[in-house]
Write a protein that holds these residues in place. Structure first.
Motif, PDB file in Angstrom:
ATOM      1  N   PHE A 284       0.857  -1.187   0.000  1.00  0.00           N
ATOM      2  CA  PHE A 284       0.000   0.000   0.000  1.00  0.00           C
ATOM      3  C   PHE A 284       0.892   1.236   0.000  1.00  0.00           C
ATOM      4  O   PHE A 284       1.669   1.446   0.933  1.00  0.00           O
ATOM      5  CB  PHE A 284      -0.904   0.003   1.240  1.00  0.00           C
ATOM      6  N   TYR A 285       0.757   2.021  -1.045  1.00  0.00           N
ATOM      7  CA  TYR A 285       1.571   3.236  -1.159  1.00  0.00           C
ATOM      8  C   TYR A 285       0.687   4.393  -1.582  1.00  0.00           C
ATOM      9  O   TYR A 285      -0.362   4.198  -2.201  1.00  0.00           O
ATOM     10  CB  TYR A 285       2.693   3.028  -2.187  1.00  0.00           C
ATOM     11  N   ARG A 286       1.164   5.599  -1.240  1.00  0.00           N
ATOM     12  CA  ARG A 286       0.438   6.797  -1.654  1.00  0.00           C
ATOM     13  C   ARG A 286       0.409   6.868  -3.165  1.00  0.00           C
ATOM     14  O   ARG A 286       1.392   6.533  -3.826  1.00  0.00           O
ATOM     15  CB  ARG A 286       1.215   8.032  -1.186  1.00  0.00           C
ATOM     16  N   SER A 287      -0.715   7.398  -3.679  1.00  0.00           N
ATOM     17  CA  SER A 287      -0.741   7.564  -5.126  1.00  0.00           C
ATOM     18  C   SER A 287       0.031   8.827  -5.484  1.00  0.00           C
ATOM     19  O   SER A 287       0.222   9.714  -4.648  1.00  0.00           O
ATOM     20  CB  SER A 287      -2.170   7.589  -5.642  1.00  0.00           C
ATOM     21  N   GLY A 288       0.478   8.905  -6.744  1.00  0.00           N
ATOM     22  CA  GLY A 288       1.405   9.922  -7.237  1.00  0.00           C
ATOM     23  C   GLY A 288       1.236  11.314  -6.668  1.00  0.00           C
ATOM     24  O   GLY A 288       2.157  11.869  -6.069  1.00  0.00           O
ATOM     25  N   SER A 289       0.014  11.880  -6.762  1.00  0.00           N
ATOM     26  CA  SER A 289      -0.203  13.277  -6.382  1.00  0.00           C
ATOM     27  C   SER A 289       0.028  13.500  -4.884  1.00  0.00           C
ATOM     28  O   SER A 289       0.237  14.616  -4.450  1.00  0.00           O
ATOM     29  CB  SER A 289      -1.623  13.674  -6.741  1.00  0.00           C
TER      30      SER A 289
END
Ligand SMILES: O=c1ccn([C@H]2C[C@H](O)[C@@H](COP(=O)(O)OP(=O)(O)OP(=O)(O)O)O2)c(=O)[nH]1
Length: 500
Positions: A284-289
């Motif tokens: 689970f990772y933050r999305s680009g923006s």
């Protein structure tokens, strides 16, 4: 305890591989057309599975080899979950329930992953609980290891006797509430887990686009959970059942039925757990923006996030939508570590998509947006998983604490403002439908949502940067992208039973 339906063993429930996937799909279709419903987990089995899963809650504490086994606990009031706990190094699960719920335990049902010891049982019984269900294998004070430590086994037997005395003098029912799974449940879970968005996303990143890694991961989980939750030797299992007052289950066909029911549930757990796998750099990772967001709003450790997502996946198998099952669970984190084996984390609420409480199967339409007549589509009636989790929460969402929701699919435009409005700080989800506008349901707001951290299932950004370096146009959310594969993924994301 439930019994196997007439006709003997349930159909093919103990299969270990993906094997004849096509065949099992046909069987599931047949089941659907005969009954009008998809295989569904009973509440009792869901609570039991969650108790086993809570035993496996990732812990920062060092596990010492001890006669007292780690155990998981689900506290249920009026058939709704109000607590998910697991023991810590200092405290047993039953003791934690007492600290956390006190006299609110009155009339609750407790589901333990192991038969609790007398220290816990006396307090729980005293609090006025209604029912105590436990997994009928090795109890909390282990009855195994006889040869290596005869004194402690003697103590364990003494404790088992005390538990029986407490049981026979208490108002609460202390029992084993396992139910046989409905036909094709294991196959259905295996099938839908292979097609689950996270698995498909990983498959897409493989050069040969296959899901063999899911099968391998499932086999590993089966082995691991069988050794934890089952007793391979039938004689030892019988001896344990005798000692913990279940002599009635030692005769056949009850004994073999019991072992089969236990094995099936372990298969379910392994199949679901493998659908959110530890695989390469996926997580689970933050999305680009959102990648530049402040460090004080960090992602949970990956193993904890994965654990909670698997809880949501289990909940999804209670769905009333036979096409798309969704599960959601809300947790929060206190400022400092509590006494629970979950550390600072505590349970707030959970749910799955279903028609309004109290409605009957025929009350509302069940069709999807492929149905031309919009009036007979399900979308205006079904309560979403997040909505049920918020409605039936047992604790308030505190503005100064980190609260998080885990949803098995991308939250839709109805749910995104609710999550934000409720003050939830983090969303862990998939992003497969993100940006899609369907006829009656849209997923446009998730991408634009600000002020709530979004962690979606993807390749680690570190890995992504390496990909980007080679070809900046060839990725989306960290996964190498080609148009046709993306479309394929959407097509195969569900076990499509929508052609009524
Ligand atoms: O945030 C959400 C979004 C949807 N749902 C539920 C509601 C409904 O039961 C189902 C809708 O799923 P989907 O958008 O996939 O529509 P479908 O018609 O079931 O499938 P398809 O993707 O083929 O259109 O998911 C939730 O519980 N939470």
């Amino acid at each position: 305890m439930g019994v196997v339906p007439p006709g003997g063993r349930r159909h093919g429930t103990a299969r270990h591989g993906t094997g004849t996937a096509r065949h099992s799909l046909i069987n599931i279709y047949l089941f659907f057309f005969k009954t009008g419903q998809m295989p569904r987990l009973s509440k009792v089995n869901l609570f039991t599975l969650l108790s086993l899963w809570m035993e496996l809650f990732p812990s920062a504490e060092q596990q010492k080899k001890s006669q007292v086994k780690k155990s998981g606990l689900v506290v249920v009031k009026n058939m709704k979950i109000i607590g998910l706990h697991c023991s810590s190094t200092d405290l047993h699960a039953g003791q934690i329930a007492l600290i956390k719920h006190g006299s609110r335990l009155k009339n609750c049902d407790l589901y333990f992953s192991r038969k609790p010891c007398s220290t816990c049982l006396k307090m729980i019984v005293n609090a006025g609980v209604n029912r105590i269900s436990y997994w009928p294998a090795d109890p909390e004070i282990s009855l195994q290891n006889e040869v290596s430590n005869p004194t402690s086994t003697e103590d364990a037997k003494l404790d088992a006797k005390a538990v029986e005395r407490l049981k026979s003098n208490s108002r609460a029912r202390v029992c084993v509430l396992l139910q046989p799974l409905v036909c094709y449940m294991v196959q259905f879970i295996e099938e839908t887990s292979t097609k689950f968005d996270f698995i498909q996303k990983i498959a897409k990143s493989q050069p040969d686009y296959n899901t063999d890694f899911y099968t391998a991961c499932r086999q590993e989980r089966i082995k691991e959970y069988e050794s934890l939750f089952l007793i391979s030797n039938e004689e030892i299992h019988k001896q344990i059942l005798m000692t913990i007052g279940l002599e009635n289950l030692c005769e056949n066909p009850y004994f073999s039925n019991l072992r089969q029911n236990m094995k099936d549930l372990v298969l379910v757990l392994a199949s679901v757990a493998a659908s959110v796998p530890v695989f390469g750099c996926f997580g689970f990772y933050r999305s680009g923006s959102q990648r530049t967001a402040e460090a004080d709003d960090q992602c949970l450790p990956q193993d904890v996030a994965r654990h909670c997502m698997i809880q949501a996946r289990l909940l999804a198998y209670r769905t009333e939508d036979h096409k798309t099952g969704v599960g959601a669970i809300i947790w929060a984190e206190e400022k400092s570590r509590g006494c629970d084996g979950t550390g600072a984390m505590y349970f707030i609420g959970c749910g799955y998509n279903a028609f309004p409480v109290g409605s009957e199967y025929a009350d509302f339409p069940h069709m999807d947006d492929k149905q031309k007549d919009r009036e007979i589509r399900k979308f205006r009636y079904i309560i979403h998983a997040e909505q049920n989790a918020l409605t039936f929460r047992c604790r308030e969402i505190k503005p100064d604490e980190r609260s998080m929701i885990f949803v098995t699919k991308c939250p839709c435009d109805e749910c995104v403002p609710l999550i934000k409005g409720a003050g939830i700080k983090q969303i862990y989800a998939g992003d497969v439908d993100a940006g899609k506008k369907k006829a009656d349901i849209s997923y446009m707001k998730f991408g634009e949502l600000e002020g709530v951290s979004k962690f979606t299932w993807q390749l680690s950004p570190l890995q992504t940067n390496a990909l980007e370096f080679h070809d900046p146009t060839a990725r989306e959310n960290g996964v190498q992208k080609t148009k046709s594969l993306d479309d394929q993924q959407h097509q195969s994301k569900k076990l499509c039973l929508g052609h009524y």
